[in-house]
Scaffold this active site. Structure first.
Site, PDB file in Angstrom:
ATOM      1  CG  HIS A 139      -6.224   2.480   6.378  1.00  0.00           C
ATOM      2  ND1 HIS A 139      -6.326   1.164   5.978  1.00  0.00           N
ATOM      3  CD2 HIS A 139      -7.432   2.797   6.934  1.00  0.00           C
ATOM      4  CE1 HIS A 139      -7.536   0.701   6.285  1.00  0.00           C
ATOM      5  NE2 HIS A 139      -8.213   1.668   6.864  1.00  0.00           N
ATOM      6  NE  ARG A 191      -1.851   1.978   3.430  1.00  0.00           N
ATOM      7  CZ  ARG A 191      -1.666   1.875   4.750  1.00  0.00           C
ATOM      8  NH1 ARG A 191      -2.216   0.898   5.431  1.00  0.00           N
ATOM      9  NH2 ARG A 191      -0.912   2.747   5.396  1.00  0.00           N
ATOM     10  CE1 TYR A 243       1.001   2.852   8.774  1.00  0.00           C
ATOM     11  CE2 TYR A 243      -0.225   4.592   9.884  1.00  0.00           C
ATOM     12  CZ  TYR A 243      -0.101   3.697   8.837  1.00  0.00           C
ATOM     13  OH  TYR A 243      -1.044   3.664   7.850  1.00  0.00           O
TER      14      TYR A 243
HETATM   15  C1  LIG Z   1     -14.635  -5.540  12.145  1.00  0.00           C
HETATM   16  C2  LIG Z   1     -13.810  -4.301  11.984  1.00  0.00           C
HETATM   17  N1  LIG Z   1     -12.856  -4.010  12.880  1.00  0.00           N
HETATM   18  C3  LIG Z   1     -12.099  -2.905  12.730  1.00  0.00           C
HETATM   19  C4  LIG Z   1     -12.314  -2.058  11.667  1.00  0.00           C
HETATM   20  C5  LIG Z   1     -11.431  -0.826  11.479  1.00  0.00           C
HETATM   21  N2  LIG Z   1     -10.532  -1.067  10.347  1.00  0.00           N
HETATM   22  C6  LIG Z   1     -10.817  -0.593   9.116  1.00  0.00           C
HETATM   23  S1  LIG Z   1      -9.699  -1.073   7.991  1.00  0.00           S
HETATM   24  C7  LIG Z   1      -8.782  -1.902   9.134  1.00  0.00           C
HETATM   25  C8  LIG Z   1      -7.511  -2.603   8.750  1.00  0.00           C
HETATM   26  C9  LIG Z   1      -7.722  -3.626   7.696  1.00  0.00           C
HETATM   27  O1  LIG Z   1      -6.487  -4.040   7.156  1.00  0.00           O
HETATM   28  P1  LIG Z   1      -6.390  -5.074   5.986  1.00  0.00           P
HETATM   29  O2  LIG Z   1      -7.364  -6.179   6.226  1.00  0.00           O
HETATM   30  O3  LIG Z   1      -4.973  -5.440   5.824  1.00  0.00           O
HETATM   31  O4  LIG Z   1      -6.938  -4.274   4.712  1.00  0.00           O
HETATM   32  P2  LIG Z   1      -6.303  -2.982   3.990  1.00  0.00           P
HETATM   33  O5  LIG Z   1      -6.958  -1.782   4.606  1.00  0.00           O
HETATM   34  O6  LIG Z   1      -4.846  -3.008   4.186  1.00  0.00           O
HETATM   35  O7  LIG Z   1      -6.706  -3.089   2.559  1.00  0.00           O
HETATM   36  C10 LIG Z   1      -9.378  -1.804  10.389  1.00  0.00           C
HETATM   37  C11 LIG Z   1      -8.848  -2.409  11.615  1.00  0.00           C
HETATM   38  C12 LIG Z   1     -13.337  -2.400  10.745  1.00  0.00           C
HETATM   39  N3  LIG Z   1     -13.581  -1.675   9.659  1.00  0.00           N
HETATM   40  N4  LIG Z   1     -14.058  -3.541  10.920  1.00  0.00           N
END
Ligand SMILES: Cc1ncc(C[n+]2csc(CCOP(=O)(O)OP(=O)(O)O)c2C)c(N)n1
Ligand SMILES: [Mg+2]
Length: 354
Positions: free
Chosen positions: A258, A254, A267
């Site tokens: 985010h 990425r 970070y």
């Molecule tokens: C069930 C839940 N817990 C926490 C969140 C907050 N949150 C949004 S994105 C994220 C990280 C996800 O990371 P990843 O699965 O690696 O996907 P990426 O964003 O890197 O595409 C979190 C913790 C959420 N949206 N849903």
């Protein structure tokens, strides 16, 4: 020894666009390669516009695909229209490939539910924001496809962070037991907001998580759209053929924040990000196409102008869409509104209908 496993790694294009091994059959189709390239460039231009809209107060939030364009484009390009896509919030490239309009994506991120009533296949699922919860939905969809004996495949996309969720394990286990027509795609972009992959798992690969569910997983260079397309083609064909689920770990990075609510420089180091810029998928495919004399500077200029025009026109249409009445925010989650929400709705609209 009663069990042993291996995880394959797939890559065709090196970062400089040279070829590492014999290309898959579809790579002889110049038009297809150019379409893949165009889709990745369009996504990058669209992302830039979406962030600009958010920064100027005209969009709620947005998650860019910068650096990961080859994953969603490669996967979607291997699907048939009748297959079912269950995307996460970062898989815009797949939605656009499947016919969702740019202004519909903007409507969604602008807080307008009409964006989910999109022009892509009506049976595709909307963006899933709760991390990993689309995985059990996918297993359910695939179970239905199997019961109905329909030769269709459900494709589920989620992040590296999602692979730590129980939902994902449960969905994979169920899919393995029932030999469902599913392809799980873990988009391993190394980060889950500020959590690095090293804190996500102590496994050497995410792909090997499929083994415990009884099917195979493959690690694919997610910055190589040819590898993504080839892996997806094979996995989808096997699932359609009744051979059960497959798992693809797309190893990517990425390059952006985010979402627009994040500042990744807090970070991770600039050096780390800089190093990954050398691998990114758009330059990689362009170098290959240019080396093969399939793409020129004037093609590039024309494409840039086309993408700009298309994205600007979509943004205009989005901005010109009259907002819905505020009370419509209660309309789409429940068939029968629970009393707590009904009371809020009454408070908002008074006696009038809203
Ligand atoms: C069930 C839940 N817990 C926490 C969140 C907050 N949150 C949004 S994105 C994220 C990280 C996800 O990371 P990843 O699965 O690696 O996907 P990426 O964003 O890197 O595409 C979190 C913790 C959420 N949206 N849903
Ligand atoms: Mg991630």
């Amino acid at each position: 020894m009663i069990a042993r496993f291996e995880v394959r790694q797939r890559n065709y294009l090196a970062p400089d666009g040279s070829i590492n091994r014999a290309l898959p059959a579809f790579a002889s189709d110049a038009k297809l390669l150019i379409d893949l390239y165009r889709a990745m460039v369009l996504l990058r231009v669209f992302d830039r516009k979406a962030v600009a809209l958010q920064r100027t107060g005209r969009l709620g939030t947005y998650a860019v695909s910068l650096g990961q364009e080859a994953v969603s484009v490669g996967i979607a390009s291997a699907m048939r229209e009748e297959d079912v896509l269950l995307p996460s919030y970062r898989d815009n490239g797949a939605l656009i490939w499947r016919g969702v309009k740019l202004e519909e994506i903007l409507l969604f991120w602008g807080g307008d539910e009409r964006g989910n009533h999109f022009s892509g296949p009506v049976h595709d699922f909307p963006f899933c924001v709760p991390v990993g919860s689309q995985a059990p939905h996918t297993a359910g969809v695939a179970y239905a496809l199997k019961l109905r004996k329909e030769p269709r495949v459900a494709v589920c996309m989620f992040g590296d962070g999602a692979t730590s969720k129980g939902d994902v394990y449960e969905a994979m286990n169920f899919a393995g037991v029932h030999k469902l027509p599913v392809v799980f795609v873990a988009v391993n972009n190394q980060w889950a907001i500020s959590v690095p992959l090293s804190l996500q798992t102590s496994c050497e690969t995410l792909a090997q998580k499929a083994i415990a569910a009884g099917f195979s997983g493959e690690q694919v260079d997610g910055s190589d759209v040819l590898a993504m397309r080839a892996a997806a083609e094979e996995a989808i064909a096997a699932a359609r053929d009744g051979k059960g689920p497959r798992f693809i770990e797309a190893v990517t990075y990425r390059l952006g924040d985010h979402t627009t609510s994040d500042d990744a420089s807090r970070y991770r180091s600039a050096e780390e990000v800089q190093a990954h810029w050398k691998e990114e998928p758009v330059t990689r495919l362009r170098s290959y196409l240019v080396n093969q004399k399939m793409w020129s500077k004037s093609d590039e200029e024309q494409l840039a102008a086309e993408c700009h025009e298309r994205v600007e026109a979509a943004a205009e249409r989005y901005l010109a869409t009259p907002p819905r009445r505020p009370a419509t925010m209660f309309d789409h989650l429940y068939a029968d509104l629970p009393e707590a929400y009904a009371a809020q709705r009454r408070e908002l609209v008074g006696d009038d209908n809203g």
